[in-house]
Each structure stands twice: as structure tokens, then as C-alpha cells.
Design an enzyme around this catalytic site. Structure first.
Site, mmCIF file in Angstrom:
data_model
loop_
_atom_site.group_PDB
_atom_site.id
_atom_site.type_symbol
_atom_site.label_atom_id
_atom_site.label_comp_id
_atom_site.label_asym_id
_atom_site.label_seq_id
_atom_site.Cartn_x
_atom_site.Cartn_y
_atom_site.Cartn_z
ATOM 1 N N SER A 186 9.404 -7.400 -0.009
ATOM 2 C CA SER A 186 8.198 -8.222 0.142
ATOM 3 C C SER A 186 8.246 -9.570 -0.559
ATOM 4 O O SER A 186 7.475 -10.452 -0.233
ATOM 5 C CB SER A 186 6.987 -7.431 -0.329
ATOM 6 O OG SER A 186 7.126 -7.111 -1.692
ATOM 7 N N HIS A 214 6.114 -3.236 4.875
ATOM 8 C CA HIS A 214 6.036 -4.599 5.418
ATOM 9 C C HIS A 214 6.739 -4.748 6.771
ATOM 10 O O HIS A 214 6.723 -5.831 7.346
ATOM 11 C CB HIS A 214 6.637 -5.604 4.429
ATOM 12 C CG HIS A 214 5.713 -5.939 3.297
ATOM 13 N ND1 HIS A 214 4.716 -6.877 3.418
ATOM 14 C CD2 HIS A 214 5.615 -5.449 2.049
ATOM 15 C CE1 HIS A 214 4.054 -6.963 2.273
ATOM 16 N NE2 HIS A 214 4.581 -6.099 1.424
ATOM 17 N N LYS A 244 -1.574 -2.762 5.738
ATOM 18 C CA LYS A 244 -1.009 -4.099 5.956
ATOM 19 C C LYS A 244 -1.199 -4.487 7.426
ATOM 20 O O LYS A 244 -2.302 -4.856 7.810
ATOM 21 C CB LYS A 244 0.423 -4.146 5.454
ATOM 22 C CG LYS A 244 0.433 -4.124 3.914
ATOM 23 C CD LYS A 244 1.773 -4.035 3.266
ATOM 24 C CE LYS A 244 1.593 -4.064 1.747
ATOM 25 N NZ LYS A 244 2.577 -3.276 1.027
HETATM 26 C C1 LIG Z 1 2.293 -2.457 -0.213
HETATM 27 C C2 LIG Z 1 3.323 -1.425 -0.383
HETATM 28 C C3 LIG Z 1 2.984 -0.116 -0.712
HETATM 29 C C4 LIG Z 1 1.558 0.280 -1.016
HETATM 30 O O1 LIG Z 1 0.816 0.452 0.133
HETATM 31 P P1 LIG Z 1 -0.762 0.706 0.016
HETATM 32 O O2 LIG Z 1 -1.124 1.310 1.305
HETATM 33 O O3 LIG Z 1 -1.389 -0.622 -0.224
HETATM 34 O O4 LIG Z 1 -0.953 1.634 -1.126
HETATM 35 C C5 LIG Z 1 3.982 0.837 -0.806
HETATM 36 N N1 LIG Z 1 5.269 0.509 -0.589
HETATM 37 C C6 LIG Z 1 5.643 -0.752 -0.279
HETATM 38 C C7 LIG Z 1 7.068 -1.038 -0.042
HETATM 39 C C8 LIG Z 1 4.677 -1.761 -0.181
HETATM 40 O O5 LIG Z 1 5.050 -3.000 0.135
#
Ligand SMILES: *Cc1c(COP(=O)(O)O)cnc(C)c1O
Length: 396
Positions: A186, A214, A244
């Protein structure tokens, strides 16, 4: 009476953070988290959300959420294993499995929770986990929770992974060895080298685990990084978030039926934490239906991302080597990076600075997340603001 030990601990540490300029002041949005947001009464072009496809404010999702809330109420009422499994949860899991091209899927309350749940349901102190050094915090915490030996490999360095996989499997010290990686990283927007990872996994009989928070909704016509590489039947665990690109909240693990059956009886956040709200589950179903029936939003996202990247590159910024819509503008110096983000904000663009320790020292950047909901005019305005502030601070 509150504890003096605690009071002193908090006071000292908060002052220390504030003194070092590391205390994060959180902005409050007075609007939805769309392409334009309102903070302190001021409208800003928003380049900081993970709402890749604009679904967080999509009318169809809102409608689905409202309908399910009317039918089932606002809360699920219990953990899944008691009587908190509603029809919408099952429907969501069936849709997710289809969407990810796997036998089955299980939904959790968040992506973070998936990593708390899935890793320690399978791995224990007699096992080892090969983990990319840039993996997300929730992967790191999930690995720690399992008590397995954590062996970090250099970021996307396949020679290092191979050497460490060989050493771990030949040592005879471990019952099981897993390799675990983000699908898309990310901070830089680079994609994991999954074809090579899968090859190494096959050679050394490793369990494969990809957290594609992502990548889902963005790559592989929406199905994610694993599908993008045509590896849907070669990865044991596919983790995704529903917060996301999907625009709501929640997370899931997709994989073989036996794996999902096991997680339903052994993963602790599923057993001991109340399930997704009916409204959230229904909104997610709607989002997956939209993504399954059309690639329009993904196309718009990529078009906008390419446009923003080209625009920033043309005026002389270093935008790194992203392979996804994530667009870092690398400034380097930490103080300058923070100043840059602050000046962008004053000029009407909301793009957060990301500095050490989130990224290595000297690689401070302002990270831009274009979405399908941005218009060309918004992106043009953002680019011209970047130009103005970049010149002002002597970066371009
Ligand atoms: C954003 C993210 C998470 C967390 O996801 P949420 O649904 O916001 O708890 C977990 N793993 C990765 C790789 C992320 O980028």
C-alpha cells in the site's frame, strides 16, 4: 482513583511523541468520504481514501443497506456460531466465493480481523512463517498471535525467499511452513511477485497466504491480484477487505471448502465476536453484484489513476514505481514531506504525508489515492495545486 503509574506512563509518552512531532492529530470529516470532503467547513479534493470505486457513497449500496436494515434490524444480535448467522451473511459468502473463483468463503468484521483469525487457526509454535518485510501491520500481528517462528524476507526478493524457504524446510524444525504476503503493497503500489512465490511454494511445499486488501476490486477485473495472475487454484488463503474498493466494512477469507469449514470452528474472531451488521452485509452483496456485472468502475479508476500519474510526472515529480492506482509522490526529507502535505491542504487538496517509521527513513512521500469518483476537473485542479506547491518548496 485512577492509577498514578498509568497517568505517568501516558503523560510521559504523549509528551514525548508531541515533542518529536510524531503525534498524529486526526481530522474530522463533516461530509461523506467522497472525491470532495469537508473539513473545518472547507471543501478539499480528497486523494486519501481507499474508496477506490466510489462505492462508499453509491446509492445502490445505500438502498441495499436500508432494505436489509428494515428486514433484519441494525445488529446481527449474536456471534455467528450462536444465532448471529443471518441469510444475508450466507448470501454474501456465496457471492464472495464466486467472485474470488474459490470453493468457499467466510466473512469477518474487518480485514484486520481476518489476519487475527486465519493465521493462528492453522499455524502454531511448531510452525514457521516466511513474511515479506513490508507486510501490513495486521499480518504482522496475526503472525505473532500464532506463536509460529516468523522469518522475514527482503521485500519482494525472490532469491531471499527461496533461500529462507529451503533453510526452513530442510532444517526439520517445523511441522508446517507458510509464505505470507500483501497482494499489493500500500505504500508504494507495487504488486507481489505471485507467480514466483507460488513456484517457490510448490518446490518447498509451503502454505500460501495472500492478503489482497488493495488488489480486490482493482486488479484482475475486480477479482484481485491472485486472479490477475491466473493463480486462483494455487493460493491457499485469499484475504480481502470489504472496506476499500467494496466501500463498506468487513473482510473475508476465500479458499477451499475444508479451509473455510475449519475457520468456522477454529477462528476466534468468528467464534467470539458479533458478526457484520445486516446492512453492511447487504451493501457488500450489492457491491459484488455491481463488480461482477460491469467493469465500468474499474476502467474509470484506472483511467483516472493514469491521468493523475502522467500529470504529476509531466511536471517533474518522482512518483516511484507503482503498478496500481496508488500514487506516491516521493519527497524524501520527513519535515519537507509534512510541510508539502500541509501546504496542499491549505490550497484545497487533501493528500496525507507518510513518513518514517511507516516507510523507510529518507523516503517520505505524499500518497495519492485517485478513485473512480473523481472528475477530470478535480484531477486537473489537484495537479495544478501540486505544481504550485512543488515550485514554492523547490521540489520541482
Ligand atoms: C487495509 C488493510 C487491512 C485492514 O483492512 P480493514 O478491513 O480496514 O480492517 C488488512 N490488510 C491489508 C494488507 C490492508 O491493506
Amino acid at each position: 482513583m485512577s492509577s498514578h503509574v498509568l497517568e505517568n506512563f501516558l503523560k510521559e509518552n504523549l509528551e514525548d511523541l508531541k515533542g518529536k512531532g510524531l503525534y498524529n492529530e486526526i481530522d474530522t470529516l463533516e461530509s461523506a468520504n467522497g472525491p470532495v470532503i469537508k473539513i473545518n467547513g472547507k471543501e478539499l479534493i480528497n486523494l486519501s481514501s481507499n474508496n477506490y470505486l466510489g462505492l462508499a457513497t453509491d446509492k445502490r449500496l445505500i438502498e441495499a443497506c436500508n432494505e436489509a436494515t428494515k428486514t433484519y434490524g441494525v445488529g446481527a444480535g449474536a456471534v455467528r456460531t450462536i444465532n448471529g448467522t443471518l441469510k444475508v451473511h450466507i448470501e454474501l459468502e456465496e457471492k464472495l466465493a464466486k467472485f474470488k473463483h474459490t470453493e468457499a468463503a467466510i466473512a469477518y468484521q474487518s480485514g484486520f480481523n481476518c489476519n487475527m483469525a486465519a493465521i493462528s487457526a492453522v499455524m502454531d509454535k511448531n510452525d514457521a512463517i516466511l513474511s515479506d518485510e513490508l507486510n501490513h501491520a495486521s499480518i504482522i500481528d496475526g503472525c505473532r498471535l500464532s506463536k509460529a517462528k516468523i522469518i522475514r524476507f527482503n521485500h519482494s526478493d525472490m532469491d531471499d525467499l527461496r533461500a529462507k524457504a529451503k533453510e526452513a524446510t530442510e532444517s526439520g524444525l517445523y511441522n508446517k511452513v507458510m509464505v505470507i504476503t500483501d497482494g499489493v503493497f500500500s505504500m508504494d503500489g507495487d504488486i507481489a511477485k505471485l507467480p514466483e512465490i507460488v513456484k517457490i511454494a510448490e518446490e518447498f511445499d509451503l502454505i500460501t497466504y495472500v492478503d489482497d486488501a488493495h488488489g480486490s476490486g482493482v486488479l484482475g477485473k475486480g477479482a484481485g491480484t491472485v486472479k490477475h495472475f491466473g493463480l486462483s487454484d494455487k493460493v491457499d488463503f485469499q484475504i480481502g477487505t470489504l472496506s476499500k474498493a467494496i466501500g463498506v466494512v468487513g473482510g473475508y477469507v476465500a479458499g477451499k471448502q475444508d479451509l473455510i469449514d475449519w475457520l468456522k470452528v477454529r477462528s476466534r474472531p468468528f467464534l467470539f465476536s458479533t458478526s457484520l451488521t445486516p446492512g453492511a452485509a447487504a451493501a457488500c452483496i450489492e457491491a459484488i453484484d455491481i463488480l461482477s456485472n460491469s467493469t465500468e468502475l474499474q476502467e474509470k479508476l484506472w483511467e483516472n489513476a493514469d491521468y493523475l500519474k502522467q500529470g504529476l510526472k509531466d511536471i517533474g515529480f518522482d512518483i516511484g514505481n507503482s503498478e496500481t492506482p496508488i500514487t506516491p509522490v516521493i519527497i524524501g526529507d520527513e519535515v519537507k514531506t509534512q510541510k508539502f502535505s500541509k501546504r496542499l491542504n491549505e490550497e484545497g487538496v487533501y493528500a496525507k504525508s507518510i513518513v518514517f517509521p511507516t516507510v523507510p527513513r529518507g523516503t517520505g512521500r505524499v500518497r495519492n489515492m485517485p478513485t473512480a469518483a473523481h472528475t477530470k476537473e478535480m484531477l486537473d485542479q489537484a495537479i495544478s495545486t501540486y505544481k504550485k506547491v512543488g515550485k514554492e518548496l523547490g521540489i520541482i
